[in-house]
Design a protein around this motif. Structure first.
Motif, PDB file in Angstrom:
ATOM      1  N   LEU A 239       2.242   1.803  -3.477  1.00 17.74           N
ATOM      2  CA  LEU A 239       1.233   2.206  -4.469  1.00 17.74           C
ATOM      3  C   LEU A 239       0.654   3.595  -4.213  1.00 17.74           C
ATOM      4  CD1 LEU A 239      -0.781  -1.132  -4.751  1.00 17.74           C
ATOM      5  CD2 LEU A 239       0.834  -0.216  -6.424  1.00 17.74           C
ATOM      6  N   ARG A 240       0.696   4.053  -2.962  1.00 18.17           N
ATOM      7  CA  ARG A 240      -0.035   5.267  -2.586  1.00 18.17           C
ATOM      8  C   ARG A 240       0.275   6.477  -3.474  1.00 18.17           C
ATOM      9  NH1 ARG A 240       1.183   5.235   2.273  1.00 18.17           N
ATOM     10  NH2 ARG A 240      -0.650   4.050   2.937  1.00 18.17           N
ATOM     11  N   PRO A 241       1.545   6.848  -3.698  1.00 16.60           N
ATOM     12  CA  PRO A 241       1.785   8.039  -4.518  1.00 16.60           C
ATOM     13  C   PRO A 241       1.283   7.896  -5.948  1.00 16.60           C
ATOM     14  CG  PRO A 241       3.846   6.887  -4.031  1.00 16.60           C
ATOM     15  CD  PRO A 241       2.799   6.280  -3.173  1.00 16.60           C
ATOM     16  N   TRP A 242       1.273   6.674  -6.460  1.00 15.67           N
ATOM     17  CA  TRP A 242       0.796   6.464  -7.825  1.00 15.67           C
ATOM     18  C   TRP A 242      -0.725   6.485  -7.898  1.00 15.67           C
ATOM     19  CZ3 TRP A 242       4.153   6.907 -11.635  1.00 15.67           C
ATOM     20  CH2 TRP A 242       5.503   6.817 -11.305  1.00 15.67           C
ATOM     21  N   CYS A 243      -1.362   6.000  -6.845  1.00 17.15           N
ATOM     22  CA  CYS A 243      -2.829   6.107  -6.793  1.00 17.15           C
ATOM     23  C   CYS A 243      -3.264   7.563  -6.724  1.00 17.15           C
ATOM     24  CB  CYS A 243      -3.360   5.336  -5.582  1.00 17.15           C
ATOM     25  SG  CYS A 243      -3.196   3.535  -5.706  1.00 17.15           S
ATOM     26  N   GLU A 244      -2.486   8.381  -6.041  1.00 16.38           N
ATOM     27  CA  GLU A 244      -2.797   9.808  -5.970  1.00 16.38           C
ATOM     28  C   GLU A 244      -2.561  10.490  -7.315  1.00 16.38           C
ATOM     29  OE1 GLU A 244      -0.313  11.143  -2.796  1.00 16.38           O
ATOM     30  OE2 GLU A 244      -1.567  10.251  -1.219  1.00 16.38           O
TER      31      GLU A 244
ATOM     32  N   CYS B 182       0.830  -1.209   0.000  1.00 17.72           N
ATOM     33  CA  CYS B 182       0.000   0.000   0.000  1.00 17.72           C
ATOM     34  C   CYS B 182       0.863   1.257   0.000  1.00 17.72           C
ATOM     35  CB  CYS B 182      -0.943   0.002   1.195  1.00 17.72           C
ATOM     36  SG  CYS B 182      -2.248  -1.246   1.096  1.00 17.72           S
ATOM     37  N   ASP B 183       1.945   1.233   0.764  1.00 17.12           N
ATOM     38  CA  ASP B 183       2.854   2.374   0.798  1.00 17.12           C
ATOM     39  C   ASP B 183       3.502   2.607  -0.560  1.00 17.12           C
ATOM     40  OD1 ASP B 183       2.273   2.740   3.463  1.00 17.12           O
ATOM     41  OD2 ASP B 183       4.098   1.775   4.201  1.00 17.12           O
TER      42      ASP B 183
END
Length: 227
Positions: free
Chosen positions: A161-166, A158-159
């Motif tokens: 992926l987080r910036p890419w999901c944003e 999750c960590d």
């Protein structure tokens, strides 16, 4: 935007599959499709290089293999299209192999971009293993320990992926943690994928081994992305 490059291939079936895939990719990206004599000598950095691969040919093994040299030398993603490519309306996803401990920004970027261009879900797969010595415990691994380890792996993914999901809020992402080797994890998760993305030079050869396995057994395109 930089063009999509189609590498010349030696047999008819891989050529047809790779040509069709490259043409579709160029259309999605809104760029030109070029077929140069030497894809590594094209000015600038192409969006991707696409080449066809025969099932009888292990594209990433053996230093003398032309595709091994292409994958190893390219500074952009190389999409390897097997001659057994299967296209179907049921193949509507992009699958990404992620090493959550050392995530490759380049492969994450290509996977998110590819999913957005196609309007499909991104299936992000992180493979993990039990800690060293855990399997040798005389009474096995307590379920509470295994659950805690798996929760930690989920958090790592999750960590990553987080910036890419944003950055790509319109891409639906399925984060998937699997207690498998990378090759096994991707084979399980790529049955309905139209593209699988794996990193190259990510600190481990496990994902590159997975790419070789996929080319022999999968029926979708495999993108190998330099980190």
């Amino acid at each position: 935007m930089e063009p999509v490059i189609l590498a010349r291939t030696g047999t008819s079936a891989p050529t047809r599959a790779a040509t069709a895939w490259a043409a579709d990719e160029a259309r999605l990206r809104g760029v030109l499709l070029r077929v140069p004599d030497d894809p590594l000598r094209v000015p600038g950095t192409p969006s991707v290089i696409v080449c066809g691969v025969s099932r009888e040919e292990d594209a990433l093994s053996g230093s003398g293999s032309p595709w091994a040299m292409l994958v190893g030398a390219a500074h952009c993603p190389v999409v390897l299209v097997p001659d057994g490519l299967a296209t179907s309306r049921h193949r509507t996803g992009v699958t990404l192999g992620v090493d959550a401990r050392a995530p490759s920004d380049a492969s994450l970027g290509l996977a998110f971009q590819s999913a957005r261009l196609r309007g499909v879900r991104l299936h992000a797969v992180h493979a993990w293993a039990l800690p060293a010595g855990a399997a040798d415990r005389p009474f096995g691994v307590p379920e509470s320990d295994r659950a805690a380890w798996e929760d930690h792996e989920v958090q790592l993914l999750c960590d990553a992926l987080r910036p890419w999901c944003e950055k790509f809020p319109d891409v639906h992402v399925l984060a998937d943690v699997r207690l498998f080797r990378p090759a096994e994890a991707l084979l399980h998760c790529s049955e309905r994928a139209e593209l699988v993305v794996v990193p190259r030079d990510s600190g481990t050869t496990a994902w590159e081994v997975a790419a070789r396995v996929l080319l022999r057994r999968a029926t979708c395109a495999v993108a190998v992305v330099p980190s």
